[in-house]
Design a protein around this motif. Structure first.
Motif, PDB file in Angstrom:
ATOM      1  N   THR B 209      56.602   3.972   7.475  1.00 58.60           N
ATOM      2  CA  THR B 209      55.148   3.975   7.526  1.00 58.60           C
ATOM      3  C   THR B 209      54.605   4.352   6.152  1.00 58.60           C
ATOM      4  O   THR B 209      55.211   5.164   5.453  1.00 58.60           O
ATOM      5  N   GLY B 213      49.164   5.233   6.532  1.00 57.56           N
ATOM      6  CA  GLY B 213      49.556   4.968   7.917  1.00 57.56           C
ATOM      7  C   GLY B 213      49.974   6.249   8.611  1.00 57.56           C
ATOM      8  O   GLY B 213      49.590   6.523   9.754  1.00 57.56           O
ATOM      9  N   ARG B 217      48.019   7.471  11.756  1.00 58.09           N
ATOM     10  CA  ARG B 217      48.710   7.258  13.024  1.00 58.09           C
ATOM     11  C   ARG B 217      49.451   8.486  13.513  1.00 58.09           C
ATOM     12  O   ARG B 217      49.718   8.616  14.696  1.00 58.09           O
TER      13      ARG B 217
END
Lengths: 336, 312
Positions: B209, B213, B217
C-alpha cells in the motif's frame, strides 16, 4: 515531479502511466521529513496567512501613530506603548486603559483593571465550583450520565445566548433578580444591585462574572475530573487499610495528585477570561464594561488604528506573562 | 444563587428525614457514610439546579403572554406558545440559523482534513523541527482574537490585496474560524494517531500500500473516534463563536450573518416591536442544535476536551 519517475527502484506499488501514479511514486520516494512537511503544508499555509501574518502585522501597526483619517500616521516606534502604559493616552481612548485613581468606579471603568478583576474573580469561583462538580462526577451513582450532560450543557451554549439569558435575568421588572421601581427585590435592598444594573459598570461586571461562572465552570470540572480519574486507585485502598479518614485521604492523596490538572485547567480558563468580549457586548455593551478586547475594537472604531493595535498586543503580552507564570508553577509541581 | 438546595432532599433521604431529625443525626454520627451520602445528594441537586434553572426560566418567560410579562416569576404568567412562530415571522431567524449551521459544517470539514494530515504527521512521523512546530501551533492558540483582528479586517476589506474583498461573505468568517480552532483538533488527532500500533501500518506498507493509502485505509478508520471528537468540538466552537461572527459581517442575513446577529437583532429591536418573550423563544430555538449534540456526543466532548487540554 516528472523527473522523479526515473527512480524506478522506489517502494511504489504498481507501475503505470498517468500523472496520478507519477505523483504517488514521487510521494513514495520522498524522505520521511519531506513527506511530513508535504502533509503539513496546507495546515501551515492556513495558519501562516490567517494567524501568523495578522499577529506580525498587528505588531507593525502598533508602531505607527494614529491618523484622523483612519489610516496610518508616521512611524512612532514604541511611543504608542509608552503613551498607553503611562496613561497619557487615556483622554483620547473610548475608555481609560489605566485607572486614574483607586476608587471603585475608576477601577471598574478602566480596561486593564476591570479585565483583571473579572479574570481573577471568575477563575477563582470556577475553580472551586468546578472542583466540586468534578468530585460529584467522580462518584459512581445511577443517573451519572445525565448529571454530566446537565453540567456540560451551559458550556455548549453560544456566547450570544448566554449573554441574552443574563440580559433577561437582570432586566428590571422581567428578570427574577431586579424589581421595577418601587418594588425592589432583596438583592437590591440588601445588596449589590442598583435599579438599572445593566447600565451600571460595577453591577454589570458582577453580572458578567456570574454569567461566565455559569457557562465555563463545566470546562474546569471536566479537566479536573480527568485528573481525578488518573489517580491510581490502589492508593485509596492503602489509605483505607491505614485507617485514614475521608478528609485525610482527600488532603494527602487526592489534592496533591490532582493539583497539576487544576493548574492546567486554571491556565486555560485564565487565557480565555482575559479575552472576554462577547458576553459584555450582549449583556451590557462595551461602553459600560470596557474590557481589553472591547477597548481594541472601540478604539479601532474611533479610527485610532495604531493605539488599537498597541492595546491588542499589550493584551497578548499580559496573557503570555500569565502563561509563563503558570508554566513555571506547573514545572515546579511536576519536579517536586 | 437563588434556590434552596435542601428543597430537593426529601426525595433521596425521605425515609430518614421523616423520622425525628435527631435520630438521623445520631445514626450519621455512628456511621459517617450516611452523612457523606446526604451531603453528596444535596450538592448534586444544587449543581443540577444552578445549571438547568436558567433554561427553565427562559422557557417560562417565552410562553408568558405579552401583557403579563411583568408578572413572570418562578412560574410563567399564562401560556402563549405562538412566540415560537413570531421569532421566524418578525425577523428571518431561520436564515440566521441556516447561515450558522453552514458556517459551522464548512469550517469543521476544512479543519478535519487539515488537522488529520497534521495530526498524522505529529503523531506518527519523526522529523527535524517537529517540537518547534508543535510549540508554535500551541502558542498561536494562546493569542486573543483581538490580536488578529485589525489586519484581517483590512485584508477582508480589500485594503491589503486590491480586489480581494471577503467582508460579508462566508470566507471572512470561515478562514479565521479554521485557523483559530484548528490547533485543538491537531492536538486531539495527534493523540489518537499516536496510539495506533506501528505494526498495523507496517503490515499495510509491506503488502504494497502507498503512504497515502495506508493513511486513508488503515490509520483513518482506526482513528474514526478521534476524528468524530475533533469534529464535534469544532462544530460547537464555531456555532458558539462570537468575535469574528459579530465583526466580519454587517449583520444582514443575506450577508451570511450567523445567529449572533439574529439574537442581537432581536435584542436591539427593543421591547416594542419585539417582546422579551420573543427574545427568550429565539434563544431556546438557537440553543437546540448544540443541546442535542451534547446529549448525543457527551463522551466525545469529555474525552476531546481533556485530551486536547492535557496534551500540553
Amino acid at each position: 515531479m516528472a523527473t522523479e519517475q526515473s527512480q524506478r527502484t522506489g517502494g511504489g506499488p504498481r507501475t503505470g502511466g498517468g500523472t496520478l501514479s507519477g505523483v504517488t511514486r514521487w510521494m513514495e520516494n520522498l524522505s520521511e521529513t519531506g513527506f511530513a512537511y508535504l502533509l503539513l503544508t496546507p495546515a501551515l499555509l492556513l495558519l501562516g496567512t490567517i494567524a501568523l501574518w495578522p499577529l506580525l502585522s498587528t505588531f507593525r501597526l502598533s508602531l505607527f501613530a494614529d491618523s484622523l483619517t483612519g489610516g496610518l500616521g508616521n512611524f512612532a516606534g514604541i511611543q504608542n506603548y509608552v503613551a498607553v502604559l503611562t496613561g497619557q493616552r487615556n483622554a483620547l481612548l473610548p475608555a481609560p486603559f489605566l485607572p486614574s485613581s483607586l476608587t471603585v468606579d475608576a477601577l471598574f471603568g478602566s480596561a486593564l483593571t476591570v479585565t483583571l478583576i473579572f479574570t481573577v474573580v471568575s477563575v477563582f469561583f470556577e475553580t472551586i465550583i468546578g472542583f466540586g462538580q468534578a468530585l460529584v462526577l467522580n462518584q459512581d451513582f445511577r443517573g451519572r450520565r445525565w448529571v454530566r450532560v446537565a453540567i456540560i450543557i451551559p458550556w455548549a451554549v453560544p456566547i450570544v445566548i448566554q449573554g441574552m439569558l443574563f440580559y433577561l435575568l437582570f432586566q428590571p421588572g422581567i428578570g427574577l433578580f431586579i424589581g421595577r421601581e418601587g418594588n425592589p427585590t432583596i438583592l437590591q435592598t440588601l445588596g449589590p444591585f442598583s435599579a438599572t444594573p445593566l447600565a451600571n459598570t460595577v453591577d454589570a461586571t458582577l453580572i458578567i462574572i456570574v454569567a461566565d461562572i455559569w457557562k465555563t465552570t463545566a470546562f474546569m470540572a471536566l479537566l479536573i475530573l480527568a485528573g481525578l480519574q488518573s489517580i491510581d486507585r490502589t492508593l485509596y485502598d492503602v489509605a483505607r487499610v491505614a485507617g485514614a479518614s475521608k478528609w485525610q485521604t482527600f488532603k494527602r492523596i487526592t489534592f496533591p495528585l490532582v493539583l497539576p490538572s487544576v493548574l492546567v485547567a486554571m491556565l486555560f480558563r485564565t487565557i480565555q477570561a482575559m479575552r472576554i468580549y462577547g458576553v459584555i457586548e450582549t449583556v451590557a455593551g462595551c461602553t459600560t464594561v470596557p474590557s481589553l478586547s472591547c477597548l481594541v475594537i472601540s478604539s479601532f472604531n474611533n479610527t485610532l488604528v495604531g493605539t488599537s493595535a498597541t492595546i491588542a498586543f499589550i493584551t497578548a503580552g499580559i496573557i503570555a506573562l500569565v502563561v509563563s507564570v503558570y508554566i513555571f508553577k506547573y514545572a515546579r509541581e511536576e519536579m517536586g | 444563587m437563588a434556590g434552596e438546595p435542601e428543597s430537593g432532599r426529601p426525595d433521596d433521604t425521605g425515609e430518614l428525614t421523616r423520622g425525628p431529625f435527631e435520630r438521623w443525626v445520631a445514626k450519621s454520627i455512628k456511621n459517617p457514610e450516611r452523612a457523606y451520602r446526604a451531603m453528596f445528594y444535596v450538592v448534586t441537586i444544587f449543581f443540577l439546579f444552578t445549571t438547568l434553572f436558567p433554561f427553565y426560566w427562559l422557557l417560562a418567560l417565552a410562553v408568558t403572554p405579552e401583557d403579563a410579562l411583568y408578572e413572570v416569576g418562578l412560574l410563567p404568567a399564562g401560556f402563549d406558545p405562538t412566540v415560537f412562530v413570531d421569532v421566524f415571522t418578525k425577523i428571518p431567524f431561520h436564515v440566521y440559523m441556516f447561515n450558522s449551521i453552514v458556517l459551522a459544517v464548512t469550517t469543521t470539514a476544512i479543519v478535519l482534513v487539515l488537522a488529520s494530515l497534521a495530526g498524522y504527521v505529529f503523531g506518527r512521523l519523526d522529523f527535524p523541527g517537529k517540537s518547534v512546530l508543535m510549540l508554535a501551533i500551541l502558542a498561536i492558540s494562546y493569542f486573543p482574537p483581538a490580536a488578529f483582528f485589525l489586519p484581517l479586517w483590512q485584508l477582508f476589506n480589500g485594503n491589503v490585496i486590491t480586489g480581494l474583498e471577503l467582508y460579508n461573505t462566508p470566507g471572512a468568517m470561515i478562514l479565521p474560524f479554521s485557523s483559530l480552532f484548528m490547533p485543538l483538533s491537531i492536538f486531539i488527532l495527534t493523540t489518537f494517531f499516536g496510539q495506533i500500533p506501528d505494526g498495523l501500518e507496517d503490515a499495510a506498507r509491506v503488502e504494497g500500500t502507498t503512504r497515502l493509502g495506508a493513511l486513508f485505509r488503515v490509520i483513518m478508520p482506526l482513528s474514526a473516534p478521534g476524528v468524530a471528537t475533533a469534529g464535534v468540538l469544532t462544530f460547537i466552537a464555531v456555532y458558539n463563536e462570537f468575535f469574528f461572527s459579530y465583526l466580519m459581517n454587517n449583520g444582514e442575513p443575506s450577508n451570511w450573518a450567523p445567529i449572533v446577529a439574529g439574537i442581537l437583532q432581536l435584542q436591539r429591536a427593543g421591547q416594542f416591536q419585539i417582546t422579551y418573550s420573543v427574545m427568550a423563544a429565539g434563544s431556546i430555538i438557537a440553543v437546540l442544535p448544540v443541546a442535542i449534540l451534547v446529549v448525543i456526543a457527551q463522551e466525545k466532548i469529555v474525552s476531546g476536551l481533556t485530551a486536547g487540554a492535557l496534551k500540553e
